[in-house]
Design a protein around this motif. Sequence first.
Motif, PDB file in Angstrom:
ATOM      1  N   VAL A 307       0.838  -1.202   0.000  1.00  0.00           N
ATOM      2  CA  VAL A 307       0.000   0.000   0.000  1.00  0.00           C
ATOM      3  C   VAL A 307       0.872   1.251   0.000  1.00  0.00           C
ATOM      4  N   HIS A 308       1.926   1.223   0.791  1.00  0.00           N
ATOM      5  CA  HIS A 308       2.829   2.369   0.854  1.00  0.00           C
ATOM      6  C   HIS A 308       3.483   2.636  -0.493  1.00  0.00           C
ATOM      7  N   ALA A 309       3.913   1.582  -1.182  1.00  0.00           N
ATOM      8  CA  ALA A 309       4.527   1.757  -2.506  1.00  0.00           C
ATOM      9  C   ALA A 309       3.541   2.388  -3.476  1.00  0.00           C
ATOM     10  N   ASN A 310       2.288   1.955  -3.427  1.00  0.00           N
ATOM     11  CA  ASN A 310       1.270   2.521  -4.315  1.00  0.00           C
ATOM     12  C   ASN A 310       1.040   4.005  -4.027  1.00  0.00           C
ATOM     13  N   LEU A 311       0.931   4.349  -2.746  1.00  0.00           N
ATOM     14  CA  LEU A 311       0.705   5.749  -2.387  1.00  0.00           C
ATOM     15  C   LEU A 311       1.928   6.607  -2.706  1.00  0.00           C
ATOM     16  N   ALA A 312       3.119   6.045  -2.513  1.00  0.00           N
ATOM     17  CA  ALA A 312       4.334   6.782  -2.859  1.00  0.00           C
ATOM     18  C   ALA A 312       4.396   7.035  -4.357  1.00  0.00           C
ATOM     19  N   GLY A 313       3.962   6.054  -5.160  1.00  0.00           N
ATOM     20  CA  GLY A 313       3.911   6.249  -6.604  1.00  0.00           C
ATOM     21  C   GLY A 313       2.923   7.336  -6.987  1.00  0.00           C
ATOM     22  N   LEU A 314       1.766   7.366  -6.301  1.00  0.00           N
ATOM     23  CA  LEU A 314       0.773   8.411  -6.549  1.00  0.00           C
ATOM     24  C   LEU A 314       1.346   9.795  -6.251  1.00  0.00           C
ATOM     25  N   VAL A 315       2.005   9.912  -5.104  1.00  0.00           N
ATOM     26  CA  VAL A 315       2.594  11.195  -4.710  1.00  0.00           C
ATOM     27  C   VAL A 315       3.693  11.608  -5.685  1.00  0.00           C
ATOM     28  N   THR A 484       2.936  20.249  -0.496  1.00  0.00           N
ATOM     29  CA  THR A 484       2.198  19.680   0.629  1.00  0.00           C
ATOM     30  C   THR A 484       1.952  18.189   0.433  1.00  0.00           C
ATOM     31  N   LEU A 485       1.547  17.808  -0.784  1.00  0.00           N
ATOM     32  CA  LEU A 485       1.312  16.392  -1.093  1.00  0.00           C
ATOM     33  C   LEU A 485       2.593  15.579  -0.924  1.00  0.00           C
ATOM     34  N   THR A 486       3.700  16.107  -1.437  1.00  0.00           N
ATOM     35  CA  THR A 486       4.963  15.377  -1.389  1.00  0.00           C
ATOM     36  C   THR A 486       5.469  15.237   0.039  1.00  0.00           C
ATOM     37  N   VAL A 487       5.381  16.295   0.823  1.00  0.00           N
ATOM     38  CA  VAL A 487       5.818  16.238   2.221  1.00  0.00           C
ATOM     39  C   VAL A 487       4.936  15.278   3.016  1.00  0.00           C
ATOM     40  N   ALA A 488       3.642  15.256   2.728  1.00  0.00           N
ATOM     41  CA  ALA A 488       2.751  14.310   3.403  1.00  0.00           C
ATOM     42  C   ALA A 488       3.175  12.875   3.104  1.00  0.00           C
ATOM     43  N   GLY A 489       3.537  12.604   1.854  1.00  0.00           N
ATOM     44  CA  GLY A 489       4.032  11.281   1.502  1.00  0.00           C
ATOM     45  C   GLY A 489       5.319  10.936   2.228  1.00  0.00           C
TER      46      GLY A 489
END
Length: 517
Positions: A307-315, A484-489
């Motif tokens: 899940v983390h890899a998927n969200l990191a890819g989104l970010v 903001t999105l990138t820092v949240a990731g």
Amino acid sequence: MASTSAPPDLDSDSRDLRDRPDLHDRPGQADASDHLVVDEGTPWTSRVWLLVFVLGAVLFLDGLDLSMIGVALPETRAALDLDPSAAQWLISGYILGYGGFLLLGGRACDLIGRRQVFLAAVLVFGVASVVSALVDVGSLVVLLRFVKGVAAAFTVPAGLSIITTTFAEGAARNRAFSIYTVCGASGFSLGLVAGGLLTEISWRAALFFPGPVALALFALGWKVIPHSVSDAFSLRRVDVAGALTSTLALLLLVLTVVRAPEAGWGAPVSLAGFAGAALLMTAFVVIELRHPHPLVRLGILRSPELVHANLAGLVMFGGYAAFQFLVSLYLQEQLGWSAIGMALGFLPAGLIVLGSALRIDRLLNRADTRVLVAAGLTSFSLAYGWFLLARPEQSYVRFLLPTMVLLGIGFAILFPAVNAQATAGVADHEQGLASGLLNTFIQVGGALMIAVVTAITATAGAGRAADPTRLPPGMVPSIAVVITLTVAGLLGTLVLLGRRPRVVTGDAPVPAEVTRS
């Protein structure tokens, strides 16, 4: 997860991968490319290198095509008489087709066969590229861009699953991963240069170029990609309802975000759009829980690392796609840079990514992928922050170069890391699903963030005079959202670093060290 049998003999170049008896079609059996054929001790012959080249080149072409249209966007928009909100669909249409059908593409690989899916999609991509360069109707060009995105949605999970089922997990797969994923990241970066050069000739050249290249790769792939066949195919095993609801949910969500600034965020049509997208996504989840052969087996999401890899890819891609969209238009339309000048300005990022191709596998072998993700997101955050603080009147060395260097470093580290983390420990028969899921998140991030920054720019910049010594009013809050999105990731990654890694094999999560024995 090493192979338990001795690696096959791949030393002789006279034996094409297609001629191996264990790689031929076997009716009634699982996809033949499920068999691992390259282990850590297996030498890479010219045939193996050629296979990796074809797979990497197609991924490179997918990224190249998306970046090139960004450079050619001003001229294409003018030639086709498209307003800014319509012009963004030249990019978003491709991303929507890409993101909307990746899950179906991944499942098709597992059901129909990786070779068949890969080659058919490359052929469609090539033909659509050629046709799109010959028409003059804006809506038709957007439609063909969508078709190309759908084709890419099938090539990406097919190519990635061919790698994960051909190379044993560990050093051999990490080496293939590093080359393959760097090809994709290089395509996004070097596509700007290619787009600049081709746009100097004509915007049609930028649309046409991927066509002949894709057709040549189709011919080469026909010769080197191992034959494969699925279990007995049946339409009952295809989750059509799941594919339709997920694609329509994404399309409605992006369309609503794009139109909300004009209609009003609280207007009935906007609220109805958001509600409709939520209902469609809810329907998708219900369908997946009940379908005997779901598009997404939801149990695969039990792994925090996946899940983390998927969200990191989104970010990662959401922020970068939005940033590139904004900066491409800003440099050309407001600062007066030529297409080739802008492309050369982005070149350092591509060169850094390309130069990492044969070295990044060492990091994948030695470092926790979560650490690499954190390092990559840190580099991205610094890149966007520098650009936000820079001033247009500064020299290139102070204005844009630091951002490009940091983006190149971030891509070189982050792109291979998320791909390796998303597929590690996943059973061979679900590699298509895992790769399709990852790339869906990546493309959804791009589509949504482009729509978001387009909406913010239109709203924040309306009626405000631009200061030539500063970034435009609407651009500042847009890039602030990207930061903001990138820092949240990044913060989410740091939290995950404190947890014990787990991966999913089969139906339940197990400790990572068990699957990597």
